[in-house]
Write a protein that holds these residues in place. Structure first.
Motif, PDB file in Angstrom:
ATOM      1  N   GLN A 259       0.819  -1.204   0.000  1.00  0.00           N
ATOM      2  CA  GLN A 259       0.000   0.000   0.000  1.00  0.00           C
ATOM      3  C   GLN A 259       0.858   1.261   0.000  1.00  0.00           C
ATOM      4  OE1 GLN A 259      -3.136   0.277  -0.409  1.00  0.00           O
ATOM      5  NE2 GLN A 259      -3.560   2.407   0.148  1.00  0.00           N
ATOM      6  N   LEU A 260       1.932   1.242   0.766  1.00  0.00           N
ATOM      7  CA  LEU A 260       2.809   2.410   0.815  1.00  0.00           C
ATOM      8  C   LEU A 260       3.472   2.660  -0.539  1.00  0.00           C
ATOM      9  CD1 LEU A 260       4.516   1.894   4.302  1.00  0.00           C
ATOM     10  CD2 LEU A 260       2.809   3.623   3.682  1.00  0.00           C
ATOM     11  N   ARG A 261       3.797   1.582  -1.238  1.00  0.00           N
ATOM     12  CA  ARG A 261       4.410   1.756  -2.557  1.00  0.00           C
ATOM     13  C   ARG A 261       3.389   2.251  -3.579  1.00  0.00           C
ATOM     14  NH1 ARG A 261       8.814  -1.808  -5.864  1.00  0.00           N
ATOM     15  NH2 ARG A 261       8.569  -0.720  -7.849  1.00  0.00           N
ATOM     16  N   GLN A 262       2.208   1.678  -3.556  1.00  0.00           N
ATOM     17  CA  GLN A 262       1.198   2.034  -4.549  1.00  0.00           C
ATOM     18  C   GLN A 262       0.742   3.483  -4.424  1.00  0.00           C
ATOM     19  OE1 GLN A 262      -1.816  -0.942  -3.865  1.00  0.00           O
ATOM     20  NE2 GLN A 262      -0.842  -2.451  -5.195  1.00  0.00           N
ATOM     21  N   THR A 263       0.788   4.023  -3.227  1.00  0.00           N
ATOM     22  CA  THR A 263       0.299   5.388  -3.016  1.00  0.00           C
ATOM     23  C   THR A 263       1.400   6.440  -2.987  1.00  0.00           C
ATOM     24  OG1 THR A 263       0.310   5.006  -0.611  1.00  0.00           O
ATOM     25  CG2 THR A 263      -1.755   4.608  -1.781  1.00  0.00           C
ATOM     26  N   LEU A 264       2.649   6.037  -3.152  1.00  0.00           N
ATOM     27  CA  LEU A 264       3.752   6.997  -3.148  1.00  0.00           C
ATOM     28  C   LEU A 264       3.633   7.921  -4.361  1.00  0.00           C
ATOM     29  CD1 LEU A 264       6.452   7.959  -1.895  1.00  0.00           C
ATOM     30  CD2 LEU A 264       7.596   6.328  -3.414  1.00  0.00           C
ATOM     31  N   PRO A 265       3.474   9.228  -4.170  1.00  0.00           N
ATOM     32  CA  PRO A 265       3.270  10.136  -5.305  1.00  0.00           C
ATOM     33  C   PRO A 265       4.512  10.257  -6.183  1.00  0.00           C
ATOM     34  CG  PRO A 265       2.612  11.157  -3.215  1.00  0.00           C
ATOM     35  CD  PRO A 265       3.391   9.928  -2.881  1.00  0.00           C
ATOM     36  N   GLN A 266       4.304  10.125  -7.482  1.00  0.00           N
ATOM     37  CA  GLN A 266       5.345  10.395  -8.484  1.00  0.00           C
ATOM     38  C   GLN A 266       6.678   9.731  -8.146  1.00  0.00           C
ATOM     39  OE1 GLN A 266       5.590  14.567  -9.614  1.00  0.00           O
ATOM     40  NE2 GLN A 266       3.433  14.878  -9.155  1.00  0.00           N
ATOM     41  N   ALA A 267       6.606   8.470  -7.761  1.00  0.00           N
ATOM     42  CA  ALA A 267       7.811   7.676  -7.470  1.00  0.00           C
ATOM     43  C   ALA A 267       8.720   8.322  -6.430  1.00  0.00           C
ATOM     44  CB  ALA A 267       8.594   7.388  -8.750  1.00  0.00           C
ATOM     45  N   GLY A 268       8.135   9.122  -5.544  1.00  0.00           N
ATOM     46  CA  GLY A 268       8.895   9.667  -4.432  1.00  0.00           C
ATOM     47  C   GLY A 268       9.506  11.038  -4.654  1.00  0.00           C
TER      48      GLY A 268
END
Length: 331
Positions: A259-268
């Protein structure tokens, strides 16, 4: 300055156009041509990491083969395939891109200026050499791999921003060998979490190289980016909640980190830049540079910077410390 000094490689481009021409004629490139194309430095780097050769083959068939006309039209109408749009546009601009390659072969000022800008945000070291740069067609983006891999259309569309774009990727190239941790060291269940943390760290500092000058100049090109930066506290609160939940329920690690990866905006990118900017405001450039090789130093310095500025950070020391301890136990 002799053209070879910039260390630019264009070997994949002629082979790419051979593939395009064959597909447009309804043919199929043979295995020798595919192998030769994917052995070029840029494609070798891309397919050793995040892409597969099968992905490129399928996307290029979809974009150019007449047998794929119906599927191509359906995808275009759906408007969901950015790779298809990119490859079709590359084909439309073939002549202009050819002229652009000729210009790049004669212009090395951009490489020297990019190297200088990148080095300004790196710890002390030997950066007297040019990173190898491979120009390919893959996405409207670039990668700081070895070699630095740039999409030809992406660099052309950046125009005056090409130097900053290249400086961002040079920063990655110079810094990655110095990093304290390596993704390959992480157990599978932590790969997504490590990707989130390392993306925030690496992109945040590299974005100071290419985004900060544009922001300082008031460029309209970063308006959307700054809007994303303003939303960063929401994601940091989500990250904090995820890390707390991970401490309470470690058996849910896969679900939480996915979930944290999927919602990370613009690849961080905006998340990392937000953190880097707080550090800059509190402590200045040298202190930020001191965080470049360790993501946990980056995050804990952000907490110190928030304290210095009198603001309340969205992350907490216990969460960062437990994350660091988790990673250290697993490598």
């Amino acid at each position: 300055m002799p053209s070879h000094i910039a260390n630019f490689d264009f070997s994949a481009l002629d082979l790419f156009w051979q593939v395009v021409d064959l597909l447009k004629q309804g043919g199929e490139p043979d295995s020798a041509l595919w192998d030769k194309l994917f052995a070029c430095p840029g494609y070798a780097a891309l397919t050793a990491s995040e892409f597969t050769t099968e992905f490129f083959q399928a996307e290029w068939r979809l974009a150019f083969h007449p047998d794929q006309d119906q599927e191509r039209m359906a995808r275009q109408e759906a408007g969901k395939d950015r790779f298809l749009r990119h490859y079709l546009r590359v084909s439309e601009l073939r002549s202009e891109l050819g002229q652009y390659v000729a210009e790049l072969k004669e212009n090395n000022v951009v490489a020297e200026e990019a190297r200088r800008l990148a080095v300004e945000w790196l710890p002390a070291g030997d950066y007297s050499y040019y990173p190898p740069v491979s120009f390919v067609i893959f996405d409207l983006d670039g990668r700081g791999y070895n070699p630095v891999t740039l999409d030809l259309l992406a660099t052309k569309e950046l125009a005056e921003g090409m130097t900053l774009f290249l400086a961002h990727e040079f920063h990655h190239y110079y810094l990655l060998p110095q990093m304290k941790y390596r993704a390959c060291q992480m157990p599978e269940e932590l790969q997504d979490l490590w990707w989130v943390i390392s993306q925030i760290h690496l992109e945040g500092i590299a974005d100071t190289v290419n985004r900060l000058p544009l922001i300082d100049a008031g460029s309209p090109r970063v308006r959307g980016y700054l809007q994303a930066v303003e939303q960063v506290p929401d994601y940091l609160r989500q990250l904090e909640q995820g890390l707390q939940e991970l401490r309470r329920n470690p058996e849910r690690v896969a679900e939480i980190v996915r979930q944290l990866r999927q919602t990370l905006p613009q690849a961080g990118h905006p998340v990392g830049f937000y953190i880097a900017r707080v550090i800059l405001r509190a402590f200045g450039k040298e202190r930020l540079i001191a965080t470049t090789t360790d993501p946990f130093v980056f995050l804990t310095t952000y907490l110190e910077a928030s304290d210095q500025l009198g603001s309340v950070p969205e992350l907490t020391r216990p969460s960062i410390q437990s994350l660091a301890a988790l990673i250290d136990r697993c490598i």
